[in-house]
Design an enzyme around this catalytic site. Structure first.
Site, short mmCIF file in Angstrom:
data_model
loop_
_atom_site.label_atom_id
_atom_site.label_comp_id
_atom_site.label_asym_id
_atom_site.label_seq_id
_atom_site.Cartn_x
_atom_site.Cartn_y
_atom_site.Cartn_z
N ARG A 104 0.85 -1.18 0.00
CA ARG A 104 0.00 0.00 0.00
C ARG A 104 0.89 1.24 0.00
O ARG A 104 1.69 1.44 0.91
CB ARG A 104 -0.91 0.01 1.24
CG ARG A 104 -1.70 1.29 1.35
CD ARG A 104 -2.62 1.36 2.57
NE ARG A 104 -3.16 2.72 2.62
CZ ARG A 104 -3.20 3.48 3.71
NH1 ARG A 104 -2.81 3.02 4.89
NH2 ARG A 104 -3.65 4.70 3.64
N HIS A 144 -3.30 10.86 0.58
CA HIS A 144 -2.76 10.69 1.92
C HIS A 144 -2.18 12.05 2.36
O HIS A 144 -0.98 12.19 2.55
CB HIS A 144 -1.69 9.58 1.94
CG HIS A 144 -1.45 8.99 3.30
ND1 HIS A 144 -1.57 7.64 3.56
CD2 HIS A 144 -1.08 9.56 4.47
CE1 HIS A 144 -1.28 7.41 4.84
NE2 HIS A 144 -0.98 8.56 5.41
N GLU A 164 -7.74 8.38 6.55
CA GLU A 164 -7.97 8.86 7.92
C GLU A 164 -8.63 10.23 8.04
O GLU A 164 -7.99 11.19 8.50
CB GLU A 164 -6.64 8.88 8.69
CG GLU A 164 -6.01 7.53 8.85
CD GLU A 164 -4.81 7.56 9.81
OE1 GLU A 164 -4.32 8.65 10.14
OE2 GLU A 164 -4.37 6.48 10.22
N ASN A 201 -7.42 1.48 9.75
CA ASN A 201 -6.16 1.76 10.42
C ASN A 201 -6.40 1.68 11.92
O ASN A 201 -7.30 2.33 12.44
CB ASN A 201 -5.65 3.16 10.08
CG ASN A 201 -5.17 3.29 8.63
OD1 ASN A 201 -5.22 2.31 7.88
ND2 ASN A 201 -4.71 4.45 8.27
N TYR A 244 -4.21 1.50 15.76
CA TYR A 244 -2.93 1.48 16.46
C TYR A 244 -3.06 1.15 17.94
O TYR A 244 -2.28 0.41 18.49
CB TYR A 244 -2.23 2.85 16.31
CG TYR A 244 -1.68 3.06 14.92
CD1 TYR A 244 -0.40 2.63 14.60
CD2 TYR A 244 -2.44 3.66 13.92
CE1 TYR A 244 0.12 2.80 13.32
CE2 TYR A 244 -1.93 3.83 12.64
CZ TYR A 244 -0.66 3.39 12.34
OH TYR A 244 -0.16 3.55 11.08
N GLU A 296 -3.45 -0.27 8.07
CA GLU A 296 -2.30 0.16 8.88
C GLU A 296 -2.42 -0.44 10.26
O GLU A 296 -3.50 -0.45 10.85
CB GLU A 296 -2.25 1.70 9.06
CG GLU A 296 -1.84 2.46 7.83
CD GLU A 296 -1.77 3.97 8.05
OE1 GLU A 296 -1.52 4.41 9.20
OE2 GLU A 296 -1.97 4.70 7.08
#
Ligand SMILES: *[C@@H]1O[C@H](CO)[C@@H](O)[C@H](O)[C@H]1NC(C)=O
Ligand SMILES: *[C@@H]1O[C@H](CO)[C@@H](O)[C@H](O)[C@H]1NC(C)=O
Ligand SMILES: *[C@@H]1O[C@H](CO)[C@@H](O)[C@H](O)[C@H]1NC(C)=O
Ligand SMILES: *[C@@H]1O[C@H](CO)[C@@H](O)[C@H](O)[C@H]1NC(C)=O
Ligand SMILES: *[C@@H]1O[C@H](CO)[C@@H](O)[C@H](O)[C@H]1NC(C)=O
Length: 531
Positions: free
Chosen positions: A103, A148, A193, A335, A337, A405
């Site tokens: 990606r 992005h 995002e 995504n 985290y 991600e």
């Protein structure tokens, strides 16, 4: 005769061990054969070559020149990992890792220096053609992020994500990409995002374009991103899907909220966190009825009224817009985290500026002190990842998901034991979610290599390959996590029982639970000696 008995005994022991080992294997779940592994990057964070071959300025090029103090270590992405020149080496390390997917993002001003399609930069097109062809020649599928965060600066000067015309600007740009690359790119990701982009770009102002418009710009940006995503989706659907046969999704980042206590207030706080940070982007696209979550609409409307405004700061969608946005993603790019503890108590009075997103959502957030962290903001709490995946399955009718991600930052160079543990735990949580029927099709580790981490500059290192940013050659060196991920991808299971020495020339494996192996080897040696 005695020899035969010994052989029999040994054979028995050996079969026993083998059975145990097979039993153990089947106890480990493994990634299905069609599960896709990859790694992820983005153009501004890795490419460099910021002003060559006809590239225009993005709002990040503008930011790092006009407000260098907004980057923690005063650095820029001018050179970064230099991938504009080193893309062949990038493909080489992807090959080394054994991934079949990559990606990356396309820099809008490298393709359209002035943002609009009246001039298409042939050098920009040539660069991405070369990268895509190199990937395909190595059996690696491109997953391409259209946006992005690299908004062309002149579009930013026209209002950027606060100007509703951006849906047209974005769709026109996306069309240029479908025309030029869609014959080979079958997985498109529109926008990366929205919440992070709109919060840091238009609420707190710590990212480009550094507009501090709390409680107003933040929602307008998110709203325009949903409209822009929808428009690009319809362009693909109506003009390209039949001939190109790919799929197109959107990337939404989500942290998972855990109530700090079992109090009713803290459970309410969790619902508020979800409505603002997850539902705001998910519901309009993925929910049955479309539109924003009712909780979000009501909350911002009530706060707006209290502030003496006659309309909500969260501008409502028209019913045509609701229909236009609904279903505009073939899959979710997720995504993720880390998680947050959320809670609410009386002491919030007067804590947040008015108006602001924080005042609207009205909760407190913290990382649990027991969640491990190396550096930065990613605290490890893999059960949160599992809960998030289950939530998405149950709330949005089990959508198709690519984890686009997941990763963490570390400060220990090649010996990134924290990241190794992080990946093993998060991938285990993912396996558990797969066992529950969550429809995850693939997983991309962030990031392939150390890169420019936005306002953190080069102080946070998310790469599984290390890059010394003072080395003019920008050599890519695998960290321990790269070697462990490689083994997970190869074997498709998560085995905690080995380490890899990242300093050995090709990453020597060190079995940490080796007694079992030693017994097996010893048995083999005895058998060989007998015959
Ligand atoms: C097998 O899986 C179960 C359930 O996940 C676990 O409790 C058990 O410890 C595992 N056994 C081994 C030998 O790994
Ligand atoms: C960044 O630049 C500012 C202003 O020029 C200076 O005060 C600061 O020490 C610099 N920081 C670093 C890490 O170089
Ligand atoms: C809302 O208030 C503004 C001024 O603050 C005024 O111009 C506008 O007409 C009002 N709209 C409605 C629907 O009352
Ligand atoms: C309420 O919030 C304050 C400020 O965050 C915190 O110090 C305090 O411990 C909280 N009280 C309770 C009962 O959670
Ligand atoms: C790597 O780091 C771990 C701690 O996380 C430490 O125990 C180990 O000695 C380190 N290995 C090397 C080769 O530096």
């Amino acid at each position: 005769m005695a020899g035969e008995k010994v052989t029999q005994a040994i054979f028995l022991i050996w079969s026993l061990l083998l059975t145990t080992s097979l039993g153990r294997q089947t106890n480990f779940s493994s990634f299905p054969p069609d599960f896709e592994f990859g790694t992820a990057t983005s153009s501004y964070q890795i490419e460099g070559a910021w002003n060559v071959d006809g590239k225009g300025w993005s709002m990040w090029d503008h930011l790092v020149r006009t407000a260098p103090e907004s980057i923690y270590d005063n650095t820029t992405g001018d050179i970064a990992a230099n991938s504009y020149y080193l893309y062949k080496r990038d493909v080489e390390i992807l090959k080394e890792l054994g991934v079949n997917n990559y990606r990356f993002s396309i820099s809008w001003p490298r393709i359209l220096p002035y943002g609009r399609p009246d001039y298409v930069n042939p050098y920009g097109v040539a660069y991405y053609n070369a990268l895509i062809d190199e990937l395909l020649a190595n059996d690696i599928k491109p997953f391409v992020t259209i946006y992005h965060w690299e908004l062309p600066q002149n579009l930013n000067e026209l209002g950027g994500w606060l100007n509703e015309d951006i849906a047209d600007w974005f769709a026109d740009y996306a069309r240029v990409l479908f025309e030029n690359f869609g014959d080979r790119v079958k997985h498109w990701l529109t926008i990366n995002e929205p919440d992070v982009h709109c919060y840091f770009g238009y609420e707190s102002g710590s990212h480009a374009p550094r507009i501090i418009s709390p409680g107003v710009g933040y929602y307008e940006c998110g709203r325009n991103i949903l409209l822009a995503n929808a428009k690009a989706y319809h362009v693909y659907d109506e003009e390209f899907r039949a001939s190109q046969g790919g799929e197109i999704g959107m990337v939404i980042s989500m942290e998972w909220p855990i109530p700090k206590t079992d109090s009713a207030d803290d459970h309410e706080a969790v619902q508020d966190f979800i409505a603002f940070n997850i539902g705001q982007y998910m519901d309009p696209i993925f929910s049955e009825n479309g539109n924003y979550p009712k909780r979000l609409i009501d909350r911002v409307a009530a706060a707006s009224t209290k502030q003496g405004l006659n309309t909500s700061r969260l501008r409502p969608f028209t019913s045509e817009q609701i229909e236009y946005i609904k279903g505009t993603a073939d899959f979710l790019g997720l995504n993720h985290y880390t998680s947050k503890l959320v809670y609410r108590n009386e002491s919030l009075e007067g804590r947040f500026s008015v108006p602001s997103k924080h005042d609207d959502v009205y909760i407190d957030e913290l990382r649990h002190p027991s969640w491990p962290v190396d550096t930065g903001f990613v605290h490890e709490y893999a059960p949160g990842f599992y809960s998030l995946l289950i939530y998405l399955k149950n709330t949005y009718n089990n959508p198709k998901i690519y984890v686009t991600e997941n990763g963490c930052s570390t400060s220990t160079g090649l010996n990134d034991t924290f990241r190794v543990q992080y990946y093993r735990n998060y991938l285990s949580a993912l396996l558990d979610a797969l066992a529950e029927g969550v429809n995850v099709k693939g997983y991309f580790a962030w990031s392939l290599m150390d890169n420019f981490e936005w306002s953190f500059g080069y102080t946070l290192r998310f790469g599984i390959y290390e890059i010394d940013m003072n080395d003019p050659e920008r050599k890519r060196v695998p960290k321990m996590s790269a070697l462990v991920l490689k083994e997970i991808i190869r074997s498709r299971v998560i085995d905690y029982n080995y380490d890899v020495d990242p300093y050995a020339p090709s990453g020597a494996f060190v079995r940490t639970a080796s007694i079992f192996t030693i017994i097996l080897l010893a048995t083999l040696v005895i058998i060989l000696r007998i015959y």
